[in-house]
Write a protein that holds these residues in place. Structure first.
Motif, PDB file in Angstrom:
ATOM      1  N   GLU A  23       0.833  -1.201   0.000  1.00 16.46           N
ATOM      2  CA  GLU A  23       0.000   0.000   0.000  1.00 16.46           C
ATOM      3  C   GLU A  23       0.873   1.258   0.000  1.00 16.46           C
ATOM      4  O   GLU A  23       0.590   2.230  -0.710  1.00 16.46           O
ATOM      5  CB  GLU A  23      -0.924   0.001   1.214  1.00 16.46           C
ATOM      6  N   ASP A  24       1.929   1.244   0.792  1.00 20.91           N
ATOM      7  CA  ASP A  24       2.877   2.365   0.822  1.00 20.91           C
ATOM      8  C   ASP A  24       3.504   2.571  -0.557  1.00 20.91           C
ATOM      9  O   ASP A  24       3.598   3.702  -1.049  1.00 20.91           O
ATOM     10  CB  ASP A  24       3.969   2.089   1.857  1.00 20.91           C
ATOM     11  N   PHE A  25       3.908   1.483  -1.201  1.00 18.82           N
ATOM     12  CA  PHE A  25       4.522   1.566  -2.518  1.00 18.82           C
ATOM     13  C   PHE A  25       3.554   2.173  -3.533  1.00 18.82           C
ATOM     14  O   PHE A  25       3.906   3.090  -4.287  1.00 18.82           O
ATOM     15  CB  PHE A  25       4.970   0.177  -2.977  1.00 18.82           C
ATOM     16  N   PHE A  26       2.323   1.682  -3.544  1.00 17.45           N
ATOM     17  CA  PHE A  26       1.347   2.175  -4.511  1.00 17.45           C
ATOM     18  C   PHE A  26       0.974   3.633  -4.240  1.00 17.45           C
ATOM     19  O   PHE A  26       0.633   4.378  -5.158  1.00 17.45           O
ATOM     20  CB  PHE A  26       0.103   1.289  -4.500  1.00 17.45           C
ATOM     21  N   ALA A  27       1.053   4.044  -2.991  1.00 18.94           N
ATOM     22  CA  ALA A  27       0.706   5.423  -2.653  1.00 18.94           C
ATOM     23  C   ALA A  27       1.816   6.401  -3.006  1.00 18.94           C
ATOM     24  O   ALA A  27       1.541   7.570  -3.308  1.00 18.94           O
ATOM     25  CB  ALA A  27       0.389   5.532  -1.160  1.00 18.94           C
ATOM     26  N   ARG A  28       3.081   5.943  -3.024  1.00 19.06           N
ATOM     27  CA  ARG A  28       4.186   6.903  -3.077  1.00 19.06           C
ATOM     28  C   ARG A  28       5.230   6.647  -4.154  1.00 19.06           C
ATOM     29  O   ARG A  28       6.102   7.489  -4.353  1.00 19.06           O
ATOM     30  CB  ARG A  28       4.861   6.959  -1.697  1.00 19.06           C
ATOM     31  N   PHE A  29       5.177   5.529  -4.848  1.00 24.31           N
ATOM     32  CA  PHE A  29       6.237   5.244  -5.803  1.00 24.31           C
ATOM     33  C   PHE A  29       5.743   4.960  -7.219  1.00 24.31           C
ATOM     34  O   PHE A  29       6.505   4.442  -8.040  1.00 24.31           O
ATOM     35  CB  PHE A  29       7.098   4.066  -5.296  1.00 24.31           C
ATOM     36  N   LEU A  30       4.530   5.328  -7.527  1.00 20.83           N
ATOM     37  CA  LEU A  30       4.039   5.134  -8.894  1.00 20.83           C
ATOM     38  C   LEU A  30       4.352   6.368  -9.723  1.00 20.83           C
ATOM     39  O   LEU A  30       3.484   7.157 -10.096  1.00 20.83           O
ATOM     40  CB  LEU A  30       2.537   4.821  -8.890  1.00 20.83           C
ATOM     41  N   HIS A  31       5.629   6.529 -10.008  1.00 21.96           N
ATOM     42  CA  HIS A  31       6.084   7.605 -10.884  1.00 21.96           C
ATOM     43  C   HIS A  31       7.325   7.104 -11.616  1.00 21.96           C
ATOM     44  O   HIS A  31       8.048   6.232 -11.145  1.00 21.96           O
ATOM     45  CB  HIS A  31       6.392   8.878 -10.095  1.00 21.96           C
ATOM     46  N   GLY A  32       7.555   7.639 -12.788  1.00 18.55           N
ATOM     47  CA  GLY A  32       8.702   7.217 -13.596  1.00 18.55           C
ATOM     48  C   GLY A  32       8.739   8.021 -14.882  1.00 18.55           C
ATOM     49  O   GLY A  32       8.058   9.043 -15.014  1.00 18.55           O
ATOM     50  N   GLU A  33       9.523   7.545 -15.825  1.00 16.64           N
ATOM     51  CA  GLU A  33       9.628   8.225 -17.111  1.00 16.64           C
ATOM     52  C   GLU A  33       8.303   8.145 -17.867  1.00 16.64           C
ATOM     53  O   GLU A  33       7.429   7.328 -17.538  1.00 16.64           O
ATOM     54  CB  GLU A  33      10.752   7.598 -17.935  1.00 16.64           C
ATOM     55  N   ALA A  34       8.169   8.982 -18.886  1.00 18.38           N
ATOM     56  CA  ALA A  34       6.951   8.964 -19.695  1.00 18.38           C
ATOM     57  C   ALA A  34       6.683   7.550 -20.199  1.00 18.38           C
ATOM     58  O   ALA A  34       7.583   6.880 -20.710  1.00 18.38           O
ATOM     59  CB  ALA A  34       7.094   9.934 -20.864  1.00 18.38           C
ATOM     60  N   TRP A  35       5.474   7.096 -20.022  1.00 16.30           N
ATOM     61  CA  TRP A  35       5.107   5.731 -20.405  1.00 16.30           C
ATOM     62  C   TRP A  35       4.906   5.643 -21.911  1.00 16.30           C
ATOM     63  O   TRP A  35       4.182   6.434 -22.507  1.00 16.30           O
ATOM     64  CB  TRP A  35       3.828   5.313 -19.686  1.00 16.30           C
ATOM     65  N   ALA A  36       5.560   4.667 -22.529  1.00 22.99           N
ATOM     66  CA  ALA A  36       5.441   4.489 -23.977  1.00 22.99           C
ATOM     67  C   ALA A  36       5.071   3.057 -24.324  1.00 22.99           C
ATOM     68  O   ALA A  36       5.236   2.621 -25.465  1.00 22.99           O
ATOM     69  CB  ALA A  36       6.749   4.879 -24.665  1.00 22.99           C
ATOM     70  N   GLY A  37       4.544   2.333 -23.341  1.00 22.63           N
ATOM     71  CA  GLY A  37       4.274   0.910 -23.542  1.00 22.63           C
ATOM     72  C   GLY A  37       2.870   0.559 -23.963  1.00 22.63           C
ATOM     73  O   GLY A  37       2.534  -0.627 -24.058  1.00 22.63           O
ATOM     74  N   GLY A  38       2.038   1.571 -24.264  1.00 24.98           N
ATOM     75  CA  GLY A  38       0.673   1.286 -24.681  1.00 24.98           C
ATOM     76  C   GLY A  38      -0.182   0.770 -23.544  1.00 24.98           C
ATOM     77  O   GLY A  38       0.229   0.783 -22.386  1.00 24.98           O
ATOM     78  N   PRO A  39      -1.375   0.309 -23.851  1.00 25.46           N
ATOM     79  CA  PRO A  39      -2.273  -0.201 -22.807  1.00 25.46           C
ATOM     80  C   PRO A  39      -1.665  -1.424 -22.116  1.00 25.46           C
ATOM     81  O   PRO A  39      -1.125  -2.323 -22.776  1.00 25.46           O
ATOM     82  CB  PRO A  39      -3.538  -0.589 -23.589  1.00 25.46           C
ATOM     83  N   ALA A  40      -1.762  -1.458 -20.802  1.00 28.16           N
ATOM     84  CA  ALA A  40      -1.225  -2.593 -20.045  1.00 28.16           C
ATOM     85  C   ALA A  40      -1.811  -2.565 -18.640  1.00 28.16           C
ATOM     86  O   ALA A  40      -1.872  -1.511 -18.015  1.00 28.16           O
ATOM     87  CB  ALA A  40       0.295  -2.518 -19.973  1.00 28.16           C
ATOM     88  N   VAL A  41      -2.225  -3.724 -18.167  1.00 31.88           N
ATOM     89  CA  VAL A  41      -2.765  -3.841 -16.808  1.00 31.88           C
ATOM     90  C   VAL A  41      -2.176  -5.093 -16.169  1.00 31.88           C
ATOM     91  O   VAL A  41      -2.182  -6.174 -16.763  1.00 31.88           O
ATOM     92  CB  VAL A  41      -4.306  -3.927 -16.804  1.00 31.88           C
ATOM     93  N   LEU A  42      -1.679  -4.914 -14.958  1.00 35.99           N
ATOM     94  CA  LEU A  42      -1.074  -6.008 -14.203  1.00 35.99           C
ATOM     95  C   LEU A  42      -1.823  -6.196 -12.897  1.00 35.99           C
ATOM     96  O   LEU A  42      -2.092  -5.233 -12.180  1.00 35.99           O
ATOM     97  CB  LEU A  42       0.397  -5.686 -13.903  1.00 35.99           C
ATOM     98  N   GLU A  43      -2.151  -7.443 -12.580  1.00 37.89           N
ATOM     99  CA  GLU A  43      -2.761  -7.772 -11.293  1.00 37.89           C
ATOM    100  C   GLU A  43      -1.719  -8.429 -10.401  1.00 37.89           C
ATOM    101  O   GLU A  43      -0.958  -9.305 -10.845  1.00 37.89           O
ATOM    102  CB  GLU A  43      -3.936  -8.732 -11.477  1.00 37.89           C
ATOM    103  N   LEU A  44      -1.667  -7.991  -9.142  1.00 37.07           N
ATOM    104  CA  LEU A  44      -0.849  -8.637  -8.125  1.00 37.07           C
ATOM    105  C   LEU A  44      -1.793  -9.315  -7.154  1.00 37.07           C
ATOM    106  O   LEU A  44      -2.707  -8.668  -6.619  1.00 37.07           O
ATOM    107  CB  LEU A  44       0.015  -7.621  -7.378  1.00 37.07           C
TER     108      LEU A  44
END
Length: 245
Positions: A154-175
């Protein structure tokens, strides 16, 4: 009853100290190029910085004071121990006097502001991850309780979902955690950066214990050590996107 994040900081900082004592020259496999000495200096700098943040009570902290406070002196381990004890004492006092909603400066949102309770959570997981680094460098890391690992995700998803401009098209991952009923979706329709999603179909699914998923997000565990189904390339792209620096 919720997790006492400050108690987690104390516990894992203490375990970190036990692991690093007498082992400063050992390499840290999870932090390439670092020795245990570098790891201790880093965590001392982190906790000294956030001590200064708490003392600033919502304002931007005094950088020079934080830099001075991070100096462990000639005895790296003892200096670190004192820095960590001071962080815990200062954070505890702020939580007690001003309350969990008291303001602190933060880097992880546009407002550059969060609460004392949020900071305690963030520092709890900083201590957990680096304790794992230290324990693995000198032997074998102790297991992380599932509830704490879920909180860390939860901490990771709240504070570390940032990075370079996304160029990978549509994508969804389930954990999906096998030892709890917890699950998370990370994804994008391709028009924006990946973010946490409330629902939707996943292109790929990663299954493991909460601890495995937690360490996977922090790149302390390889994808081969969990079960991945679906589009492996999209899973790899999404897991590799967050900037952990």
């Amino acid at each position: 009853m919720g997790i006492d994040h400050l108690a987690v900081v104390e516990e894992y900082s203490g375990s970190f100290t036990e692991a690093v004592a007498g082992n400063l020259g050992a390499p840290v496999p999870s932090c390439p190029g670092w020795t245990v000495d570098d790891l201790v200096a880093h965590l001392a700098e982190v906790q000294a910085w956030w001590t200064a943040v708490v003392l600033a009570k919502g304002a931007y902290p005094d950088e020079e004071a934080a830099r001075r406070a991070a100096d462990t002196g000639p005895d790296r381990v003892e200096g670190w121990r004192e820095i960590s004890a001071r962080y815990v004492a200062v954070q505890e006092d702020y939580l007690r006097v001003a309350g969990p909603d008291a303001p602190v400066w933060a880097w992880w949102n546009e407002e550059r502001r969060d609460t004392a309770a949020a900071l305690a959570q963030r520092q709890a997981h900083e201590a957990v991850v680096h304790c794992c680094d230290a324990q693995r460098a000198v032997g074998e890391a102790k297991s992380i309780p599932a509830a704490l690992a879920v909180d860390g995700i939860e901490d990771f998803f709240a504070r570390f979902l940032h990075g370079e401009a996304w160029a990978g098209g549509p994508a969804v991952l389930e954990l999906a955690a096998t030892d709890t009923d917890a699950g998370w979706l990370l994804g994008t329709d391709g028009s924006a950066a990946p973010a946490r999603l409330a629902g939707g179909a996943a292109d790929a699914r990663v299954v493991g214990t909460a601890e495995q998923l937690y360490l996977l997000l922090w790149r302390r565990l390889g994808v081969r050590e969990v079960t991945v189904t679906g589009d492996r390339a999209k899973a790899d792209a999404l897991l590799g996107w967050p900037d952990l620096t």
